[in-house]
Design a protein around this motif. Structure first.
Motif, PDB file in Angstrom:
ATOM      1  N   LEU A  48       0.834  -1.199   0.000  1.00 16.63           N
ATOM      2  CA  LEU A  48       0.000   0.000   0.000  1.00 16.63           C
ATOM      3  C   LEU A  48       0.875   1.258   0.000  1.00 16.63           C
ATOM      4  O   LEU A  48       0.586   2.220  -0.713  1.00 16.63           O
ATOM      5  CB  LEU A  48      -0.960   0.002   1.189  1.00 16.63           C
ATOM      6  CG  LEU A  48      -1.967   1.153   1.227  1.00 16.63           C
ATOM      7  CD1 LEU A  48      -2.835   1.189  -0.039  1.00 16.63           C
ATOM      8  CD2 LEU A  48      -2.848   1.047   2.472  1.00 16.63           C
ATOM      9  N   GLY A  75      -5.955  -6.526  -0.627  1.00 14.87           N
ATOM     10  CA  GLY A  75      -6.210  -5.095  -0.569  1.00 14.87           C
ATOM     11  C   GLY A  75      -7.401  -4.706  -1.423  1.00 14.87           C
ATOM     12  O   GLY A  75      -7.680  -5.326  -2.444  1.00 14.87           O
ATOM     13  N   GLU A  79      -9.331   0.978   0.056  1.00 14.11           N
ATOM     14  CA  GLU A  79      -8.112   1.247   0.830  1.00 14.11           C
ATOM     15  C   GLU A  79      -7.101   2.033  -0.007  1.00 14.11           C
ATOM     16  O   GLU A  79      -6.474   2.971   0.496  1.00 14.11           O
ATOM     17  CB  GLU A  79      -7.480  -0.072   1.291  1.00 14.11           C
ATOM     18  CG  GLU A  79      -8.294  -0.799   2.335  1.00 14.11           C
ATOM     19  CD  GLU A  79      -7.842  -2.232   2.560  1.00 14.11           C
ATOM     20  OE1 GLU A  79      -8.055  -2.724   3.685  1.00 14.11           O
ATOM     21  OE2 GLU A  79      -7.278  -2.865   1.645  1.00 14.11           O
ATOM     22  N   GLU A  82      -8.273   5.664  -0.249  1.00 11.63           N
ATOM     23  CA  GLU A  82      -8.033   6.406   0.988  1.00 11.63           C
ATOM     24  C   GLU A  82      -6.548   6.733   1.142  1.00 11.63           C
ATOM     25  O   GLU A  82      -6.181   7.854   1.528  1.00 11.63           O
ATOM     26  CB  GLU A  82      -8.539   5.615   2.198  1.00 11.63           C
ATOM     27  CG  GLU A  82      -8.471   6.416   3.476  1.00 11.63           C
ATOM     28  CD  GLU A  82      -9.184   5.743   4.647  1.00 11.63           C
ATOM     29  OE1 GLU A  82      -8.781   6.013   5.793  1.00 11.63           O
ATOM     30  OE2 GLU A  82     -10.129   4.962   4.425  1.00 11.63           O
TER      31      GLU A  82
END
Length: 126
Positions: A48, A75, A79, A82
């Motif tokens: 991420l 994932g 997510e 964000e």
């Protein structure tokens, strides 16, 4: 002409490696240490982070690779979105914070300009 950013272009990386094999080996060792050996952060978190950094640096190859890896680790697109908004907000805040440098430079005006000689090297390379 072929697409400048075609994923198939990545197949030519071995050609680049041959141009500087020791340096490339150092990079791949570093990458292995970060993604495989270091284990404080979960792999999903690392991916991420990589997705957001890839967006900040604007590398479409990295975006593609790390989004796909992140997805395989469970994932979600929510997510990712964000995280991208956090990166965008942080980048915008950094630009605002660096604005004080513009303010200081503006206030200093031309006073430092007269101290430069004709053979001085550039002060900025960006």
């Amino acid at each position: 002409m072929k697409s400048y950013l075609s994923p198939t272009n990545l197949q030519r990386i071995p050609e680049l490696i041959k141009l500087s094999p020791e340096t490339a080996a150092s990079y791949f060792h570093f990458e292995h240490q970060v993604y495989q050996t270091a284990n404080t952060l979960p792999q999903k978190t690392k991916e991420l982070i990589a997705v957001t950094v890839a967006h900040v640096t604007g590398c479409p190859y990295c975006i593609d690779v790390h989004v796909k890896k992140y997805k395989t680790l469970g994932g979600t697109m929510e997510e990712i979105m964000e995280a991208l908004l956090v990166a965008a907000s942080t980048r915008a805040g950094a630009i605002l914070s660096h604005g004080v440098n513009a303010l200081i430079s503006y206030e200093e005006g031309e006073e430092n300009k007269s101290q430069k000689g004709p053979n001085d090297v550039p002060e900025c390379f960006c």
